[in-house]
Design a protein around this motif. Sequence first.
Motif, PDB file in Angstrom:
ATOM      1  N   GLU A  10       0.861  -1.175   0.000  1.00 35.26           N
ATOM      2  CA  GLU A  10       0.000   0.000   0.000  1.00 35.26           C
ATOM      3  C   GLU A  10       0.903   1.232   0.000  1.00 35.26           C
ATOM      4  O   GLU A  10       1.833   1.324   0.805  1.00 35.26           O
ATOM      5  CB  GLU A  10      -0.883   0.024   1.253  1.00 35.26           C
ATOM      6  CG  GLU A  10      -2.067  -0.921   1.185  1.00 35.26           C
ATOM      7  CD  GLU A  10      -3.172  -0.403   0.282  1.00 35.26           C
ATOM      8  OE1 GLU A  10      -3.325   0.835   0.189  1.00 35.26           O
ATOM      9  OE2 GLU A  10      -3.873  -1.231  -0.325  1.00 35.26           O
ATOM     10  N   TYR A  11       0.629   2.174  -0.881  1.00 36.89           N
ATOM     11  CA  TYR A  11       1.478   3.354  -0.927  1.00 36.89           C
ATOM     12  C   TYR A  11       0.709   4.521  -1.537  1.00 36.89           C
ATOM     13  O   TYR A  11      -0.347   4.354  -2.159  1.00 36.89           O
ATOM     14  CB  TYR A  11       2.751   3.088  -1.738  1.00 36.89           C
ATOM     15  CG  TYR A  11       2.504   2.653  -3.163  1.00 36.89           C
ATOM     16  CD1 TYR A  11       2.271   3.581  -4.182  1.00 36.89           C
ATOM     17  CD2 TYR A  11       2.489   1.289  -3.490  1.00 36.89           C
ATOM     18  CE1 TYR A  11       2.042   3.171  -5.488  1.00 36.89           C
ATOM     19  CE2 TYR A  11       2.257   0.871  -4.796  1.00 36.89           C
ATOM     20  CZ  TYR A  11       2.032   1.817  -5.791  1.00 36.89           C
ATOM     21  OH  TYR A  11       1.799   1.413  -7.083  1.00 36.89           O
ATOM     22  N   THR A  12       1.265   5.703  -1.328  1.00 34.27           N
ATOM     23  CA  THR A  12       0.747   6.911  -1.968  1.00 34.27           C
ATOM     24  C   THR A  12       1.775   7.366  -2.995  1.00 34.27           C
ATOM     25  O   THR A  12       2.957   7.515  -2.663  1.00 34.27           O
ATOM     26  CB  THR A  12       0.523   8.030  -0.930  1.00 34.27           C
ATOM     27  OG1 THR A  12      -0.414   7.584   0.049  1.00 34.27           O
ATOM     28  CG2 THR A  12      -0.004   9.289  -1.595  1.00 34.27           C
ATOM     29  N   LEU A  24      11.561   7.302  -1.903  1.00 27.20           N
ATOM     30  CA  LEU A  24      10.651   6.562  -1.037  1.00 27.20           C
ATOM     31  C   LEU A  24      10.741   7.115   0.377  1.00 27.20           C
ATOM     32  O   LEU A  24      11.838   7.333   0.907  1.00 27.20           O
ATOM     33  CB  LEU A  24      10.996   5.069  -1.020  1.00 27.20           C
ATOM     34  CG  LEU A  24      10.391   4.183  -2.126  1.00 27.20           C
ATOM     35  CD1 LEU A  24      10.849   4.655  -3.499  1.00 27.20           C
ATOM     36  CD2 LEU A  24      10.765   2.732  -1.900  1.00 27.20           C
ATOM     37  N   LYS A  25       9.579   7.350   0.989  1.00 25.36           N
ATOM     38  CA  LYS A  25       9.525   7.826   2.364  1.00 25.36           C
ATOM     39  C   LYS A  25       8.535   6.959   3.143  1.00 25.36           C
ATOM     40  O   LYS A  25       7.470   6.615   2.635  1.00 25.36           O
ATOM     41  CB  LYS A  25       9.061   9.290   2.431  1.00 25.36           C
ATOM     42  CG  LYS A  25       9.950  10.282   1.736  1.00 25.36           C
ATOM     43  CD  LYS A  25       9.543  11.705   2.091  1.00 25.36           C
ATOM     44  CE  LYS A  25       8.149  12.017   1.595  1.00 25.36           C
ATOM     45  NZ  LYS A  25       7.760  13.441   1.886  1.00 25.36           N
ATOM     46  N   VAL A  26       8.904   6.624   4.372  1.00 25.99           N
ATOM     47  CA  VAL A  26       7.992   5.914   5.262  1.00 25.99           C
ATOM     48  C   VAL A  26       7.771   6.783   6.486  1.00 25.99           C
ATOM     49  O   VAL A  26       8.720   7.147   7.180  1.00 25.99           O
ATOM     50  CB  VAL A  26       8.555   4.536   5.681  1.00 25.99           C
ATOM     51  CG1 VAL A  26       7.600   3.851   6.670  1.00 25.99           C
ATOM     52  CG2 VAL A  26       8.751   3.648   4.460  1.00 25.99           C
ATOM     53  N   SER A  29       2.361   8.729   9.706  1.00 32.35           N
ATOM     54  CA  SER A  29       1.042   9.230   9.328  1.00 32.35           C
ATOM     55  C   SER A  29       0.599   8.752   7.951  1.00 32.35           C
ATOM     56  O   SER A  29      -0.576   8.496   7.726  1.00 32.35           O
ATOM     57  CB  SER A  29       1.027  10.762   9.370  1.00 32.35           C
ATOM     58  OG  SER A  29       2.015  11.282   8.506  1.00 32.35           O
ATOM     59  N   LYS A  30       1.545   8.620   7.007  1.00 32.49           N
ATOM     60  CA  LYS A  30       1.179   8.301   5.628  1.00 32.49           C
ATOM     61  C   LYS A  30       1.599   6.909   5.180  1.00 32.49           C
ATOM     62  O   LYS A  30       1.228   6.468   4.104  1.00 32.49           O
ATOM     63  CB  LYS A  30       1.786   9.334   4.676  1.00 32.49           C
ATOM     64  CG  LYS A  30       1.236  10.737   4.852  1.00 32.49           C
ATOM     65  CD  LYS A  30       1.840  11.671   3.823  1.00 32.49           C
ATOM     66  CE  LYS A  30       1.280  13.074   3.952  1.00 32.49           C
ATOM     67  NZ  LYS A  30       1.861  14.000   2.956  1.00 32.49           N
ATOM     68  N   GLY A  31       2.382   6.214   6.008  1.00 36.92           N
ATOM     69  CA  GLY A  31       2.893   4.929   5.556  1.00 36.92           C
ATOM     70  C   GLY A  31       3.964   5.130   4.496  1.00 36.92           C
ATOM     71  O   GLY A  31       4.852   5.972   4.639  1.00 36.92           O
ATOM     72  N   ILE A  34       5.664   7.492  -2.197  1.00 41.93           N
ATOM     73  CA  ILE A  34       6.637   7.450  -3.290  1.00 41.93           C
ATOM     74  C   ILE A  34       6.516   8.740  -4.088  1.00 41.93           C
ATOM     75  O   ILE A  34       5.448   9.050  -4.631  1.00 41.93           O
ATOM     76  CB  ILE A  34       6.391   6.232  -4.200  1.00 41.93           C
ATOM     77  CG1 ILE A  34       6.373   4.942  -3.375  1.00 41.93           C
ATOM     78  CG2 ILE A  34       7.457   6.163  -5.291  1.00 41.93           C
ATOM     79  CD1 ILE A  34       5.944   3.721  -4.160  1.00 41.93           C
ATOM     80  N   VAL A  35       7.598   9.492  -4.135  1.00 40.01           N
ATOM     81  CA  VAL A  35       7.621  10.758  -4.874  1.00 40.01           C
ATOM     82  C   VAL A  35       8.409  10.524  -6.167  1.00 40.01           C
ATOM     83  O   VAL A  35       9.549  10.050  -6.123  1.00 40.01           O
ATOM     84  CB  VAL A  35       8.267  11.885  -4.037  1.00 40.01           C
ATOM     85  CG1 VAL A  35       8.259  13.194  -4.819  1.00 40.01           C
ATOM     86  CG2 VAL A  35       7.527  12.054  -2.713  1.00 40.01           C
ATOM     87  N   VAL A  36       7.793  10.851  -7.297  1.00 38.69           N
ATOM     88  CA  VAL A  36       8.428  10.579  -8.588  1.00 38.69           C
ATOM     89  C   VAL A  36       8.373  11.825  -9.468  1.00 38.69           C
ATOM     90  O   VAL A  36       7.533  12.701  -9.274  1.00 38.69           O
ATOM     91  CB  VAL A  36       7.728   9.404  -9.312  1.00 38.69           C
ATOM     92  CG1 VAL A  36       7.799   8.137  -8.482  1.00 38.69           C
ATOM     93  CG2 VAL A  36       6.268   9.764  -9.628  1.00 38.69           C
ATOM     94  N   PRO A  37       9.267  11.911 -10.462  1.00 39.52           N
ATOM     95  CA  PRO A  37       9.175  13.014 -11.442  1.00 39.52           C
ATOM     96  C   PRO A  37       7.878  12.900 -12.234  1.00 39.52           C
ATOM     97  O   PRO A  37       7.274  11.832 -12.325  1.00 39.52           O
ATOM     98  CB  PRO A  37      10.401  12.787 -12.338  1.00 39.52           C
ATOM     99  CG  PRO A  37      11.318  11.914 -11.530  1.00 39.52           C
ATOM    100  CD  PRO A  37      10.438  11.059 -10.693  1.00 39.52           C
TER     101      PRO A  37
END
Length: 253
Positions: A10-12, A24-26, A29-31, A34-37
């Motif tokens: 599960e991810y945002t 990738l950040k864990v 609060s958000k689990g 994944i931040v991408v271009p």
Amino acid sequence: MIFNDDGTLEYTLTRSKRAKHVRLKVTRSKGLEIVVPETFKTKWLPSILEKRTDWIRNAARRLDLPERIEELPPLVPEQIVLPSMGYEYSIQSVPAVTISEKLVDAEKIIRTTTGLLSIETQRAVLLPDVVAESEKVELLRCWLVRCGKEYLPELLEDVSIEVGIPYKKVQIRLQKGRWGSCSSRGTISLNARLMLLPTELLRYILLHELAHVRHPNHSNAYWRYLESLDSKALEYDVSMRDAWKYIPRCFSM
């Protein structure tokens, strides 16, 4: 809170104009986020996640997070403890009329910039029951900052006098990535989340920032000086790596 029963993640996914690489950040609060271009193709994601599975599991463990979504604690907790004050508060969702009736006797009246209202009374924080969880979180964050502004400057002043290190001024807010900081002009900024830490770790951060008044970097001289202020400084510094386990989800970054 990240892995489903079938092993999928599960991810945002967030697309960012500023992102040049996949990040990738864990967080509690958000689990998994994944931040991408903006030009990133989602078909590339499975192979990336497969390679980073162990890192994701370890990151979740460091934050004391359950792996399964169904094991996740509620976003709004039933109680919040402020160890250095020696207080435990119950968190209650009540009708707005109840909050109105208790305004006169409230120890704290909390308002957000959008006009939401809650109060602290008799070791309880009363939240309106009709608002969304995200709005209750906003109220609790405002309440924590208020507690920090009432308590942390006084505690910092006491420690400052004790060790003989003056500073210019202090600011309290919910900093995004730091427990505290000290500017070149002697302004110390403290994270209101320090209120949630054990007393010895809170005191360590105060000493850590005060020591930066004398040594602005993390040189060997700085650490020697900090150890002269507290012989357990290095031990506490290691403990701070896992300090987020003391932070309820509603106050996580």
